[in-house]
Design a protein around this motif. Structure first.
Motif, PDB file in Angstrom:
ATOM      1  N   THR A  44      47.739  42.624  48.916  1.00 51.24           N
ATOM      2  CA  THR A  44      47.736  41.734  48.716  1.00 51.24           C
ATOM      3  C   THR A  44      46.359  41.776  49.436  1.00 51.24           C
ATOM      4  O   THR A  44      45.649  41.290  49.767  1.00 51.24           O
ATOM      5  CB  THR A  44      48.153  40.278  50.430  1.00 51.24           C
ATOM      6  OG1 THR A  44      49.406  41.375  49.221  1.00 51.24           O
ATOM      7  CG2 THR A  44      48.217  39.244  50.212  1.00 51.24           C
ATOM      8  N   ALA A  45      45.822  39.848  48.063  1.00 47.06           N
ATOM      9  CA  ALA A  45      44.568  39.203  48.167  1.00 47.06           C
ATOM     10  C   ALA A  45      43.526  38.103  47.828  1.00 47.06           C
ATOM     11  O   ALA A  45      43.894  37.854  47.017  1.00 47.06           O
ATOM     12  CB  ALA A  45      43.370  40.457  47.374  1.00 47.06           C
ATOM     13  N   THR A  46      44.221  37.258  49.098  1.00 47.22           N
ATOM     14  CA  THR A  46      44.167  35.866  48.734  1.00 47.22           C
ATOM     15  C   THR A  46      43.383  35.222  49.939  1.00 47.22           C
ATOM     16  O   THR A  46      43.262  35.760  51.056  1.00 47.22           O
ATOM     17  CB  THR A  46      45.807  35.334  49.262  1.00 47.22           C
ATOM     18  OG1 THR A  46      46.163  35.895  50.917  1.00 47.22           O
ATOM     19  CG2 THR A  46      47.058  36.296  48.464  1.00 47.22           C
ATOM     20  N   GLY A  47      42.861  34.055  49.836  1.00 48.19           N
ATOM     21  CA  GLY A  47      42.107  33.664  50.050  1.00 48.19           C
ATOM     22  C   GLY A  47      41.066  34.007  50.565  1.00 48.19           C
ATOM     23  O   GLY A  47      39.948  33.593  51.891  1.00 48.19           O
ATOM     24  N   ASN A  48      40.058  34.854  50.484  1.00 42.36           N
ATOM     25  CA  ASN A  48      39.028  35.349  49.942  1.00 42.36           C
ATOM     26  C   ASN A  48      38.141  34.025  49.739  1.00 42.36           C
ATOM     27  O   ASN A  48      38.311  33.989  47.856  1.00 42.36           O
ATOM     28  CB  ASN A  48      38.791  36.396  49.969  1.00 42.36           C
ATOM     29  CG  ASN A  48      40.087  37.735  50.699  1.00 42.36           C
ATOM     30  OD1 ASN A  48      40.157  37.564  51.816  1.00 42.36           O
ATOM     31  ND2 ASN A  48      40.973  38.323  49.526  1.00 42.36           N
ATOM     32  N   THR A  49      36.974  34.539  50.758  1.00 40.89           N
ATOM     33  CA  THR A  49      35.533  33.665  49.728  1.00 40.89           C
ATOM     34  C   THR A  49      34.287  34.804  50.325  1.00 40.89           C
ATOM     35  O   THR A  49      33.987  34.206  51.446  1.00 40.89           O
ATOM     36  CB  THR A  49      35.161  32.566  49.989  1.00 40.89           C
ATOM     37  OG1 THR A  49      36.971  31.380  49.685  1.00 40.89           O
ATOM     38  CG2 THR A  49      34.541  31.541  49.716  1.00 40.89           C
ATOM     39  N   PRO A  50      33.854  34.940  49.133  1.00 43.93           N
ATOM     40  CA  PRO A  50      33.926  35.306  48.241  1.00 43.93           C
ATOM     41  C   PRO A  50      35.382  36.146  46.772  1.00 43.93           C
ATOM     42  O   PRO A  50      36.348  36.369  48.507  1.00 43.93           O
ATOM     43  CB  PRO A  50      32.688  35.771  47.473  1.00 43.93           C
ATOM     44  CG  PRO A  50      31.882  36.665  48.435  1.00 43.93           C
ATOM     45  CD  PRO A  50      32.107  35.262  49.605  1.00 43.93           C
ATOM     46  N   VAL A  51      35.546  35.842  46.106  1.00 37.81           N
ATOM     47  CA  VAL A  51      37.041  36.759  45.971  1.00 37.81           C
ATOM     48  C   VAL A  51      36.611  38.604  45.842  1.00 37.81           C
ATOM     49  O   VAL A  51      35.489  39.647  46.679  1.00 37.81           O
ATOM     50  CB  VAL A  51      37.287  36.712  44.378  1.00 37.81           C
ATOM     51  CG1 VAL A  51      35.748  37.662  43.282  1.00 37.81           C
ATOM     52  CG2 VAL A  51      38.626  37.121  43.964  1.00 37.81           C
ATOM     53  N   PHE A  52      38.052  38.731  46.567  1.00 32.11           N
ATOM     54  CA  PHE A  52      37.750  40.205  46.716  1.00 32.11           C
ATOM     55  C   PHE A  52      37.607  41.251  45.468  1.00 32.11           C
ATOM     56  O   PHE A  52      37.527  41.082  44.166  1.00 32.11           O
ATOM     57  CB  PHE A  52      39.272  41.023  47.031  1.00 32.11           C
ATOM     58  CG  PHE A  52      39.141  42.084  47.845  1.00 32.11           C
ATOM     59  CD1 PHE A  52      38.165  42.835  48.736  1.00 32.11           C
ATOM     60  CD2 PHE A  52      40.385  42.551  47.337  1.00 32.11           C
ATOM     61  CE1 PHE A  52      38.167  43.560  48.862  1.00 32.11           C
ATOM     62  CE2 PHE A  52      40.459  44.733  47.939  1.00 32.11           C
ATOM     63  CZ  PHE A  52      39.430  44.294  48.939  1.00 32.11           C
ATOM     64  N   LYS A  53      37.049  42.382  45.866  1.00 29.14           N
ATOM     65  CA  LYS A  53      36.400  42.915  44.948  1.00 29.14           C
ATOM     66  C   LYS A  53      36.540  44.590  44.570  1.00 29.14           C
ATOM     67  O   LYS A  53      37.072  44.746  45.549  1.00 29.14           O
ATOM     68  CB  LYS A  53      34.322  43.165  44.269  1.00 29.14           C
ATOM     69  CG  LYS A  53      33.831  41.753  44.644  1.00 29.14           C
ATOM     70  CD  LYS A  53      31.888  42.080  44.543  1.00 29.14           C
ATOM     71  CE  LYS A  53      31.812  40.759  44.743  1.00 29.14           C
ATOM     72  NZ  LYS A  53      31.960  39.794  45.765  1.00 29.14           N
ATOM     73  N   VAL A  54      37.125  44.812  43.810  1.00 29.03           N
ATOM     74  CA  VAL A  54      38.239  45.934  43.272  1.00 29.03           C
ATOM     75  C   VAL A  54      37.185  46.634  42.166  1.00 29.03           C
ATOM     76  O   VAL A  54      36.552  46.550  40.750  1.00 29.03           O
ATOM     77  CB  VAL A  54      39.583  46.080  42.699  1.00 29.03           C
ATOM     78  CG1 VAL A  54      40.070  47.297  42.673  1.00 29.03           C
ATOM     79  CG2 VAL A  54      39.572  45.424  43.882  1.00 29.03           C
ATOM     80  N   ASP A  69      43.872  37.165  44.115  1.00 31.16           N
ATOM     81  CA  ASP A  69      42.164  37.282  43.504  1.00 31.16           C
ATOM     82  C   ASP A  69      41.739  38.340  43.295  1.00 31.16           C
ATOM     83  O   ASP A  69      41.322  38.821  44.901  1.00 31.16           O
ATOM     84  CB  ASP A  69      42.114  36.305  43.183  1.00 31.16           C
ATOM     85  CG  ASP A  69      42.717  34.952  43.071  1.00 31.16           C
ATOM     86  OD1 ASP A  69      43.407  34.521  41.407  1.00 31.16           O
ATOM     87  OD2 ASP A  69      42.795  34.006  43.653  1.00 31.16           O
ATOM     88  N   THR A  70      41.344  38.501  42.094  1.00 36.03           N
ATOM     89  CA  THR A  70      40.495  40.169  42.837  1.00 36.03           C
ATOM     90  C   THR A  70      38.927  39.510  41.137  1.00 36.03           C
ATOM     91  O   THR A  70      39.086  39.243  40.374  1.00 36.03           O
ATOM     92  CB  THR A  70      41.351  41.574  42.741  1.00 36.03           C
ATOM     93  OG1 THR A  70      41.394  41.825  41.382  1.00 36.03           O
ATOM     94  CG2 THR A  70      41.980  41.413  43.432  1.00 36.03           C
ATOM     95  N   ALA A  71      37.988  41.067  41.823  1.00 35.91           N
ATOM     96  CA  ALA A  71      36.930  40.570  40.910  1.00 35.91           C
ATOM     97  C   ALA A  71      36.788  42.301  40.444  1.00 35.91           C
ATOM     98  O   ALA A  71      36.761  42.950  41.817  1.00 35.91           O
ATOM     99  CB  ALA A  71      35.911  39.611  40.543  1.00 35.91           C
ATOM    100  N   PRO A  72      36.141  42.800  39.467  1.00 39.62           N
ATOM    101  CA  PRO A  72      35.535  44.372  39.030  1.00 39.62           C
ATOM    102  C   PRO A  72      34.131  44.169  40.523  1.00 39.62           C
ATOM    103  O   PRO A  72      33.647  43.091  40.457  1.00 39.62           O
ATOM    104  CB  PRO A  72      35.115  44.278  38.234  1.00 39.62           C
ATOM    105  CG  PRO A  72      36.181  42.977  36.466  1.00 39.62           C
ATOM    106  CD  PRO A  72      35.835  41.465  38.206  1.00 39.62           C
TER     107      PRO A  72
END
Length: 318
Positions: free
Chosen positions: A248-258, A271-274
């Protein structure tokens, strides 16, 4: 016939004396330690008086241990059958030692555990908790300080709440891991967590399994349950890790990176980003520094002072 009650108060005032306060119901006994103590057995509670230093080698204490305000206790190869309490600005340094009760430090300067076992829970509020090659039973919680655990095994949960940071290296946590409100974020490196893992409301940076930006990390991380990374303002990245449950990856600023070396077996919510490759991340970030080095320095400086003070006091008379 009138029955009289006799109250006796006696004290033996010495660097390592036995102090007794007796009444008609019971007597409360404890032994004070100032100076150096050896391989003896203390049959009651042990107290290091405020502002004093005590070193113990091979000592056994059957009762509880209290480190009063501003005092220092350094123990090697000791066994404490009861709880250990450390007061404000006190310092506790344990090597190759067993604590069969709980350990609690309240606004202490710090607690350093090296190759030490604490059986029934560890709590630190303020100051630092620095555990290396330790075996910790029960719940472990550090609040409003610095938390660093390396090479250790925890049979219960680990919680780092409102600290400067919570860093975990090469450690097995049998219970849950919760890291919340850490102003400088945290590191999870080459570790295994069997319970749920939660990172929430943290700032600065979160390095979960990844190599950088906070520290070098070559080993993989395994999370045996769910991972929740929520409401963080930290630059957070997950890489070189296996998450057996959902993410679960919500409300993160900046977006959580995987990163490309992360594997999530369950569903992904939010929301996740590379993430950039590890080599690119290392090139872009400042040289990583292990925050354990700073804690090691703090511990070494206080330890040296404690040993010097205890040595100046001489034999504790235990």
């Amino acid at each position: 016939m009138k029955i009289r009650t006799l109250v006796v108060t006696a004290s033996l005032v010495a660097s390592g004396g036995l102090v007794a306060f007796g009444g008609s119901a019971q007597a409360a006994l404890y032994t004070t330690c100032v100076g150096d103590g050896g391989a003896v057995t203390v049959t009651n509670d042990l107290v290091v008086p405020a502002g004093k230093s005590c070193t113990l080698t091979g000592t056994k204490v059957r009762g509880e241990v209290r480190v009063e305000a501003g005092a220092d206790l350094v123990a090697t190869g000791a066994t404490f059958n009861g709880a250990v309490d450390v007061a404000a600005n006190g310092y506790l340094d344990l090597t190759d030692t067993t604590v069969k009760g709980a350990l609690h430090a309240e606004s202490a300067f710090g607690t350093h555990l090296l190759n030490t076992s604490v059986k029934t829970g560890t709590t630190a509020t303020g100051g630092f908790l620095y555990a290396v090659d330790a075996t910790l039973g029960g719940a472990v919680k550090a609040t409003s300080g610095e938390l660093y655990v390396s090479g250790s095994t925890l049979s219960g949960s680990l919680t780092g709440d409102s600290n400067l940071y919570t860093d975990v290296y090469d450690t097995t946590v049998r219970g849950a891991l919760t890291v919340s409100g850490n102003s400088l974020g945290g590191v999870l490196c080459a570790s295994e967590v069997e319970g749920a893992t939660v990172y929430r409301n943290n700032a600065e940076a979160l390095q979960l399994g990844a190599d950088g930006p906070l520290s070098s990390c070559a080993g993989a991380t395994y999370l045996g349950s769910t991972l929740a990374v929520t409401d963080n303002t930290a630059d957070a990245v997950l890489d070189n890790a296996i998450v057996r449950g959902a993410l679960t990856a919500t409300g993160n600023t900046p977006v959580f990176k995987v990163g490309e070396l992360a594997r999530v077996r369950g569903a992904v919510t939010g929301d996740t980003a590379p993430a950039a490759s590890a080599s690119a991340a290392r090139r872009a970030a400042p040289a990583p520094q292990d925050r354990g080095d700073d804690l090691a320095r703090k511990a070494a400086e206080r330890l040296a002072t404690a040993r010097a003070d205890a040595g100046a006091a001489g034999d504790s008379g235990l």
